[in-house]
Design a protein around this motif. Structure first.
Motif, PDB file in Angstrom:
ATOM      1  N   VAL A   8      38.150  51.364  37.705  1.00 53.62           N
ATOM      2  CA  VAL A   8      37.181  52.455  37.622  1.00 53.62           C
ATOM      3  C   VAL A   8      36.877  52.922  39.038  1.00 53.62           C
ATOM      4  N   PRO A   9      37.021  54.211  39.315  1.00 57.04           N
ATOM      5  CA  PRO A   9      36.735  54.713  40.659  1.00 57.04           C
ATOM      6  C   PRO A   9      35.291  54.424  41.064  1.00 57.04           C
ATOM      7  N   GLY A  10      35.090  54.052  42.322  1.00 52.40           N
ATOM      8  CA  GLY A  10      33.761  53.809  42.843  1.00 52.40           C
ATOM      9  C   GLY A  10      33.224  52.406  42.616  1.00 52.40           C
ATOM     10  N   VAL A  11      33.939  51.587  41.872  1.00 55.50           N
ATOM     11  CA  VAL A  11      33.488  50.219  41.623  1.00 55.50           C
ATOM     12  C   VAL A  11      34.093  49.306  42.681  1.00 55.50           C
ATOM     13  N   ARG A  12      33.228  48.526  43.346  1.00 54.03           N
ATOM     14  CA  ARG A  12      33.669  47.639  44.418  1.00 54.03           C
ATOM     15  C   ARG A  12      34.562  46.531  43.864  1.00 54.03           C
ATOM     16  N   ARG A  13      35.596  46.225  44.623  1.00 55.75           N
ATOM     17  CA  ARG A  13      36.486  45.129  44.250  1.00 55.75           C
ATOM     18  C   ARG A  13      35.838  43.803  44.650  1.00 55.75           C
ATOM     19  N   ALA A  14      35.792  42.878  43.734  1.00 56.24           N
ATOM     20  CA  ALA A  14      35.224  41.554  44.013  1.00 56.24           C
ATOM     21  C   ALA A  14      36.366  40.574  44.238  1.00 56.24           C
ATOM     22  N   ALA A  15      36.262  39.789  45.315  1.00 55.02           N
ATOM     23  CA  ALA A  15      37.237  38.726  45.567  1.00 55.02           C
ATOM     24  C   ALA A  15      36.913  37.585  44.610  1.00 55.02           C
ATOM     25  N   VAL A  16      37.887  37.202  43.793  1.00 55.54           N
ATOM     26  CA  VAL A  16      37.665  36.210  42.746  1.00 55.54           C
ATOM     27  C   VAL A  16      38.535  34.984  42.991  1.00 55.54           C
ATOM     28  N   ALA A  17      37.898  33.828  42.960  1.00 53.40           N
ATOM     29  CA  ALA A  17      38.608  32.553  43.066  1.00 53.40           C
ATOM     30  C   ALA A  17      38.513  31.849  41.718  1.00 53.40           C
ATOM     31  N   PHE A  18      39.629  31.363  41.240  1.00 55.94           N
ATOM     32  CA  PHE A  18      39.657  30.540  40.037  1.00 55.94           C
ATOM     33  C   PHE A  18      39.897  29.110  40.481  1.00 55.94           C
ATOM     34  N   VAL A  19      39.125  28.159  39.940  1.00 57.28           N
ATOM     35  CA  VAL A  19      39.275  26.750  40.278  1.00 57.28           C
ATOM     36  C   VAL A  19      39.640  26.012  38.995  1.00 57.28           C
ATOM     37  N   HIS A  20      40.829  25.429  38.988  1.00 66.49           N
ATOM     38  CA  HIS A  20      41.317  24.685  37.818  1.00 66.49           C
ATOM     39  C   HIS A  20      41.906  23.376  38.317  1.00 66.49           C
ATOM     40  N   PRO A  21      41.561  22.239  37.694  1.00 66.07           N
ATOM     41  CA  PRO A  21      41.968  20.949  38.255  1.00 66.07           C
ATOM     42  C   PRO A  21      43.476  20.703  38.321  1.00 66.07           C
ATOM     43  N   ASP A  22      44.225  21.099  37.313  1.00 67.82           N
ATOM     44  CA  ASP A  22      45.658  20.806  37.259  1.00 67.82           C
ATOM     45  C   ASP A  22      46.352  21.981  36.607  1.00 67.82           C
ATOM     46  N   LEU A  23      47.021  22.790  37.398  1.00 72.01           N
ATOM     47  CA  LEU A  23      47.587  24.051  36.907  1.00 72.01           C
ATOM     48  C   LEU A  23      48.967  23.830  36.319  1.00 72.01           C
ATOM     49  N   GLY A  24      49.011  23.300  35.113  1.00 71.86           N
ATOM     50  CA  GLY A  24      50.276  23.062  34.418  1.00 71.86           C
ATOM     51  C   GLY A  24      50.477  24.098  33.330  1.00 71.86           C
ATOM     52  N   ILE A  25      50.960  23.639  32.173  1.00 73.86           N
ATOM     53  CA  ILE A  25      51.189  24.512  31.023  1.00 73.86           C
ATOM     54  C   ILE A  25      50.330  23.998  29.875  1.00 73.86           C
ATOM     55  N   GLY A  26      49.358  24.769  29.483  1.00 72.43           N
ATOM     56  CA  GLY A  26      48.467  24.403  28.386  1.00 72.43           C
ATOM     57  C   GLY A  26      47.556  25.570  28.075  1.00 72.43           C
ATOM     58  N   GLY A  27      46.704  25.374  27.086  1.00 75.25           N
ATOM     59  CA  GLY A  27      45.813  26.445  26.659  1.00 75.25           C
ATOM     60  C   GLY A  27      44.800  26.841  27.706  1.00 75.25           C
ATOM     61  N   ALA A  28      44.187  25.865  28.366  1.00 75.49           N
ATOM     62  CA  ALA A  28      43.202  26.165  29.408  1.00 75.49           C
ATOM     63  C   ALA A  28      43.870  26.880  30.580  1.00 75.49           C
ATOM     64  N   GLU A  29      45.074  26.440  30.915  1.00 72.17           N
ATOM     65  CA  GLU A  29      45.812  27.063  32.012  1.00 72.17           C
ATOM     66  C   GLU A  29      46.192  28.498  31.657  1.00 72.17           C
ATOM     67  N   ARG A  30      46.590  28.719  30.393  1.00 69.13           N
ATOM     68  CA  ARG A  30      46.954  30.069  29.951  1.00 69.13           C
ATOM     69  C   ARG A  30      45.750  30.997  30.070  1.00 69.13           C
TER      70      ARG A  30
END
Length: 181
Positions: A8-30
Motif C-alpha cells: 500500500v503506498p505511503g505505508v512504512r516498511r517494518a523490518a521483521v525478524a522471525f525467531v524459530h528454534p529449529d528451521l526444518g520441515i514441519g507445520g510450524a516451519e511452514r
C-alpha cells in the motif's frame, strides 16, 4: 493496511525478524516460512533467525535466496544424553536472542515462535514482539504432569507476562493458554 499482490503506498516498511528454534520441515516451519515470504513480498525487510538450519532438510524458500536465514547457536547441544530437550532448546533460544541483540538490532517487529524464553532479551532491542505459541514441546512431558505444568508456567508466565507489549497468539483453545493473574 495491505493489499494482495503488493504494498500500500505511503505505508512504512517494518523490518521483521522471525525467531524459530529449529528451521526444518514441519507445520510450524511452514507457517513461519509462509508468513515471512508474504511480508517480504510486500517489501518488508525480513530475516529468519534460528538455532539450526540444515539446507538438506528445509523448505526451498529458506535455501534459494527467497528468505535470509541467520543461524546462531547451532554448536549448542539439542539434548544431553537424549534428555533435557526443553532445557537445551531454552539455552539455544537464549543464545540466539543474545546474538540478535548484540549483532543485529535492526528490527521493528519480532515474531517469536514456539519458545518464549528469548522474549525478555529481545525486548531490550525495543522491538514489538508477537509470540505465537502452539505448545508442541509439551508433548515432551507427560500430559497433565508436573513437568508439563512447570514448563508451561516458566515458558509463558515468566517469559511473556513479565515482558510488556507482547502480543500472544496460540493454536490451542483459549482455555489452553494461561491467563494473566
Amino acid at each position: 493496511a495491505t493489499v494482495l499482490g503488493g504494498r500500500v503506498p505511503g505505508v512504512r516498511r517494518a523490518a521483521v525478524a522471525f525467531v524459530h528454534p529449529d528451521l526444518g520441515i514441519g507445520g510450524a516451519e511452514r507457517l513461519i516460512v509462509d508468513a515471512a515470504v508474504g511480508l517480504a513480498a510486500q517489501e518488508h525487510p525480513v530475516v529468519v533467525y534460528t538455532s539450526h538450519h540444515d539446507p538438506a532438510h528445509a523448505f526451498k524458500e529458506t535455501c534459494d535466496g527467497t528468505l535470509t536465514v541467520k543461524v546462531y547457536g547451532d554448536f549448542l547441544p539439542r539434548s544431553i544424553l537424549g534428555r533435557a530437550h526443553i532445557l537445551c532448546a531454552t539455552l539455544r533460544g537464549l543464545y540466539l536472542s543474545c546474538a540478535m541483540l548484540l549483532l543485529e538490532r535492526s528490527f521493528d517487529v519480532v515474531v517469536v515462535d514456539q519458545l518464549s524464553a528469548p522474549i525478555p532479551i529481545l525486548r531490550l532491542a525495543g522491538a514489538r514482539i508477537i509470540f505465537y505459541c502452539h505448545f508442541p514441546d509439551l508433548k515432551l512431558a507427560a500430559p497433565g504432569g508436573r513437568l508439563a505444568a512447570l514448563h508451561l508456567y516458566l515458558s509463558v508466565y515468566l517469559s511473556v507476562y513479565l515482558s510488556v507489549y507482547v502480543s500472544v497468539y496460540t493454536s490451542q483453545t483459549s482455555s489452553s493458554l494461561p491467563q494473566a493473574g
